[in-house]
Each structure stands twice: as C-alpha cells, then as structure tokens.
Write a protein that holds these residues in place. Structure first.
Motif, short mmCIF file in Angstrom:
data_model
loop_
_atom_site.label_atom_id
_atom_site.label_comp_id
_atom_site.label_asym_id
_atom_site.label_seq_id
_atom_site.Cartn_x
_atom_site.Cartn_y
_atom_site.Cartn_z
N ILE A 157 0.84 -1.20 0.00
CA ILE A 157 0.00 0.00 0.00
C ILE A 157 0.88 1.25 0.00
O ILE A 157 0.68 2.17 -0.80
N TYR A 158 1.86 1.29 0.90
CA TYR A 158 2.77 2.43 0.95
C TYR A 158 3.60 2.52 -0.34
O TYR A 158 3.95 3.62 -0.78
N GLY A 159 3.90 1.38 -0.93
CA GLY A 159 4.68 1.37 -2.17
C GLY A 159 3.98 2.03 -3.33
O GLY A 159 4.62 2.42 -4.31
N THR A 160 2.66 2.18 -3.25
CA THR A 160 1.94 2.84 -4.35
C THR A 160 2.15 4.35 -4.36
O THR A 160 1.92 5.00 -5.37
N PHE A 161 2.61 4.93 -3.24
CA PHE A 161 2.78 6.39 -3.19
C PHE A 161 3.86 6.86 -4.16
O PHE A 161 3.61 7.79 -4.94
N PRO A 162 5.08 6.29 -4.15
CA PRO A 162 6.04 6.73 -5.18
C PRO A 162 5.58 6.37 -6.58
O PRO A 162 5.89 7.10 -7.53
N GLN A 163 4.82 5.29 -6.73
CA GLN A 163 4.33 4.91 -8.05
C GLN A 163 3.34 5.93 -8.59
O GLN A 163 3.22 6.12 -9.80
N LEU A 164 2.62 6.58 -7.70
CA LEU A 164 1.66 7.61 -8.13
C LEU A 164 2.36 8.80 -8.78
O LEU A 164 1.73 9.56 -9.51
N GLY A 165 3.65 8.96 -8.51
CA GLY A 165 4.38 10.04 -9.14
C GLY A 165 4.38 9.93 -10.66
O GLY A 165 4.45 10.95 -11.36
N ALA A 166 4.30 8.71 -11.18
CA ALA A 166 4.30 8.53 -12.64
C ALA A 166 3.06 9.13 -13.29
O ALA A 166 3.19 9.99 -14.17
N PRO A 167 1.83 8.74 -12.89
CA PRO A 167 0.67 9.38 -13.53
C PRO A 167 0.52 10.85 -13.20
O PRO A 167 0.13 11.64 -14.07
N ILE A 168 0.85 11.26 -11.97
CA ILE A 168 0.71 12.68 -11.62
C ILE A 168 1.70 13.52 -12.42
O ILE A 168 1.34 14.58 -12.96
N GLY A 169 2.95 13.06 -12.51
CA GLY A 169 3.94 13.79 -13.29
C GLY A 169 3.56 13.88 -14.76
O GLY A 169 3.74 14.92 -15.41
N PHE A 170 3.02 12.78 -15.28
CA PHE A 170 2.57 12.76 -16.68
C PHE A 170 1.45 13.78 -16.91
O PHE A 170 1.48 14.55 -17.87
N ILE A 171 0.47 13.79 -16.01
CA ILE A 171 -0.67 14.69 -16.17
C ILE A 171 -0.23 16.15 -16.09
O ILE A 171 -0.62 16.99 -16.91
N ILE A 172 0.63 16.49 -15.12
CA ILE A 172 1.09 17.88 -14.98
C ILE A 172 1.85 18.32 -16.23
O ILE A 172 1.60 19.40 -16.79
N ALA A 173 2.79 17.48 -16.68
CA ALA A 173 3.59 17.84 -17.85
C ALA A 173 2.72 18.05 -19.08
O ALA A 173 2.87 19.02 -19.82
#
Length: 462
Positions: A157-173
C-alpha cells in the motif's frame, strides 16, 4: 549495580512525511522525464533534426529518448552504491538535483541551425543522459523510502505512493503542454513555448528538495549500520550473492515497461500521424519539408491537442488503479496478483488492433484499458522488487533490476513499435504481438519467483 539505560529507539519518519516525500520526488522526476517524452514527439524532430524526413526525424528523436535508458543502469549502480553505503536520504537529494538541473538546461538549448547544427543535438544527448542517470537512482530510493517506513502488512500500500508520481507527473507535464498549445500559435510554441515546462521544473525541484532534506534514515538502514553489515561493495555483493533476484526482477518489470511506453510515446505518434497521404503531404509542405510517399504509413489522424487530452484521461485511470493495486497485492500476494494482471496484458496485446486501428472511439477505449492495466501492474513493483533483496544491498539490487528492465523493455519499445507499424503498412497488429510476447516473459519470471509478501523486511540483512 545500576541498571543500564534502555537503548534509544531508532529514529523514524512520520507517515505524512514518508508519503509526501516519496510522492513529490517521483512526481518531479517523472514530470521531467515526460516533458522530454512529449517534446520528443511534438517539437524535437523539427528543432533538432530539421533536414530529415518526417518519419526519420521522429526516429532520431526517439533514439535520443532511448539514451536515457542506457544511462539508467549506470545511475542505478552509482546511486545504489551511495544509497546502500551511506544512506537513502543524501542519495535521494542528489538524484533529484541531477534530474532537475538537466531538465532546466534543456529548456535553454538552441535549435539545430547555423553553428549549432551538430552541437545542439549533442547537448541534448548529454542532458538526456543526465536525466536517465538521475532516474536510475531515483525510483529505487523513493520505493525504499516508502516501503522501509511502512507499518506491518502495508508495504504494498505504501509502495503505491512513489508509483503515483508517474501518472501525476505525466498529467502535470501534458496539461502544461496542452495549455501552451491552446494559448500560443504553432510558430510561438515551436519558437519558445516548448521551453516553459522544462524551465518550470526548477520550482518543483526546490519544493522536493525542501521536503527530502527533512527526512531521517529508515529503520532498515539504521539496523544495517548498527549490525555493522554495510556492504563494502554493494554492486559486487549484489551480483555475487543475489544475481538470481536481479534477473527475476528485471523480467518481472519487463511487460510493465513495454506496456507503458507503447501507451504513451507510441500511441501519441500513431494517433497523431496523418491518416492519408494528401494530409501528410500538405503538412510536410507547410513545414518546408519534402514529402516522401514511400515512407508514409497511415495513423489515426487525430489532432495533437485532442490526443493529449485523450492520453490525460487515460492516465487518470492509471493513477486510480495504481492506488487500487496496493490493497489487492497485500491481500492476495504480489506474485499471484501480478500473474493475473499480466495475463490481462497478454490478452490486451492480442486484441490490440481492435482498439488501435478502427478510429477515435476505439482508441479511447484502448487507452483506458491499457492505462488501467498499467496502474495494476506498476503499483506493486515498489514492493516486490525491493523485497527480493536484503537491506544492505536493497537499493542497488532493486535499482539494477528496475533499470536493466528499462534497457530491454522501455528503451526499444517506441522505436520497435514504430518499426513494426511501418512493417505492417499502417496496421498495428505486430505491435500488439510484441506486447503479448513481453507479457509471456514476465509470466515466466513471476512463475519462477517465490512470494515475497511475508518476508522479514526490516531485519533482513545478508
């Protein structure tokens, strides 16, 4: 005789600090990485390869895109060494700085013209290499930050937090790129607008550094130090004693990488390519290039801004199902859960042309399904890959496995997919077969790997 004072408990990070620091760091790293990926399709072919045909310019841009993936294993060795030998905190700060400076400087590169006709692409290669070097060390450090500070039975569950950086970074860019394309003329965007996302990354880096400088070392690494088990040569120990987990982790991640870069870089190229020769010829004439009918392959002909919105919608599903994957991987185990998801990827590849071929509506459905699978397979990787290794080589081992997979999975994915699309004369059936083949290799790796959910993570020191 006096009673000895009880030993002080090891310092630990608060839950909020762990979540935010692991999320913000990877968000920045992936934002920087995707800013380049988007620009490599939208502007870099024209800016840095102006004398090549359209398809060759795209291929050249993707070749430089792939340079970062060659650099990533080297980054995993360099940052992994320092992360296992001196601690996670300083290494995470260094990787963030490296990525931030390289991305910021890309925003100031001159186009390939006049005195810079050779120098500009060369500088782009160097800065792209630095981006890859940084990302090679970033992911593993962020994954360890999250999982080594997780409560019992919550690592996935905690491991999904750094993984969320991928979609969030993609959306912002991509939101920034869409906003610029809507507010600027094509000439303004090509002249200076594309630089804005790269220069803005400096602000995000400052925020990320502020958060990461407040971290303390994880209890797992503190235990390694207390037991005097710090590896003298993490790289040597990893390959001497733990080479099997390296091989397993490399192929466990393989299908995930192929899927992601097909869903982002390739679909953007295919989706926005002209659907008939007349449109392609008119576009080439407008850009001042010679139209090569022999190299023309039809795409979906969707406007770039519209397709970016389609990608952004698809990536929302990526983010949602990244979060969903954590509790499922915790409940059913990483191995069993990922095997089911990988079978889904195989079936998705086998039915690829049903979605990427008929038209816009089918492509949108394909993007949603593909990114849903991406979230489900990517989410548990921050748990399963580090769990394959003991704490004193965990940074190096998980980083090398993750980034070796990037070399064989991610780096060639866009290039191979474009070649297969060309070979099919515009039909994408071979692209789907390529993805299905990657899923088969990942299934074999998962089948040969034992479940890692119940391993002693905090005190597992070799």
């Amino acid at each position: 005789m006096s009673t000895p004072a009880p030993a002080k408990p090891a310092k630990a990070n608060t839950r909020g600090r762990v979540i935010f620091a692991s999320l913000i760091g990877t968000t920045i790293e992936f934002y920087d990485f995707y800013a380049y990926a988007t620009a490599s399709v939208l502007v870099f072919p024209a800016l840095f390869f102006p004398n090549q045909s359209n398809i060759n310019a795209i291929l050249s841009s993707f070749a430089i895109f792939g340079v970062a993936f060659i650099a990533r294993p080297l980054g995993s060795i360099v940052f992994g060494h320092f992360g296992d030998k001196f601690g996670r905190k300083g290494t995470l700060v260094a990787s963030l700085l490296t990525m931030g400076i390289a991305t910021f400087l890309i925003g100031f590169l001159p186009p390939a013209a006049g005195a810079f006709v050779i120098l500009a692409p060369l500088m782009l290669v160097i800065l792209r290499f630095c981006q890859g070097l940084a990302l090679g060390g970033e992911w593993s450090g962020a994954a360890l930050l999250a999982t080594e500070n997780a409560p019992p039975n919550k690592r996935a569950i905690y491991g999904t937090f750094p993984q969320l950086g991928a979609p969030i970074g993609f959306i912002i860019a991509n939101l920034i790129f869409v906003g610029l394309q809507l507010s600027l003329t094509p000439e303004e965007f090509l002249a200076w607008g594309w630089r804005v996302p790269f220069i803005l990354s400096a602000v995000l880096v400052i925020v990320g550094l502020y958060i990461r400088l407040k971290l303390v070392e994880s209890v797992s690494f503190q235990n390694v130090v207390k037991q005097d088990k710090v590896a003298k040569s993490p790289l040597k120990d990893t390959f001497k004693y733990h080479w099997r987990p390296v091989v397993a982790g490399t192929f466990i991640m393989f299908a995930t990488y192929v899927l992601f870069y097909l869903m982002t870089s390739f679909t953007l190229t295919y989706g926005t390519a002209a659907s008939d020769p007349a449109v392609a010829a008119a576009a080439a004439e407008k850009a001042g290039k010679t139209f090569d009918a022999a190299s023309f392959v039809p795409g979906l002909g969707i406007a770039r801004t519209e397709f970016l919105w389609m990608l952004i919608l698809g990536v929302v599903f990526f983010g949602i199902f990244t979060v969903v994957s954590g509790p499922l991987a915790e409940r059913y185990g990483r191995r069993k859960f990922l095997m089911v998801v990988t079978v889904g990827i195989l079936l998705f590849g086998a039915s690829w042309t049903l979605m990427f071929g008929p038209g816009k509506g089918a492509a949108m459905a394909g993007l949603i399904i593909g990114f849903t699978l991406m979230g489900l397979t990517f989410g548990p990787m921050a748990a399963i890959l580090p769990e394959l290794f003991p704490a004193n080589v965990r940074y190096t081992g998980s980083a090398i496995a993750y980034n070796l997979s990037s070399v064989i999975g991610a780096a060639p994915a866009s290039f191979v997919a474009i070649a297969l699309w060309q070979a099919g004369g515009g039909n994408t059936v071979w692209v789907g077969i390529y993805l299905a083949g990657a899923a088969v290799l990942t299934l074999i790796a998962l089948w040969m790997t034992a479940e890692t959910r119940d391993r002693d993570y905090e005190n597992n020191v070799a």
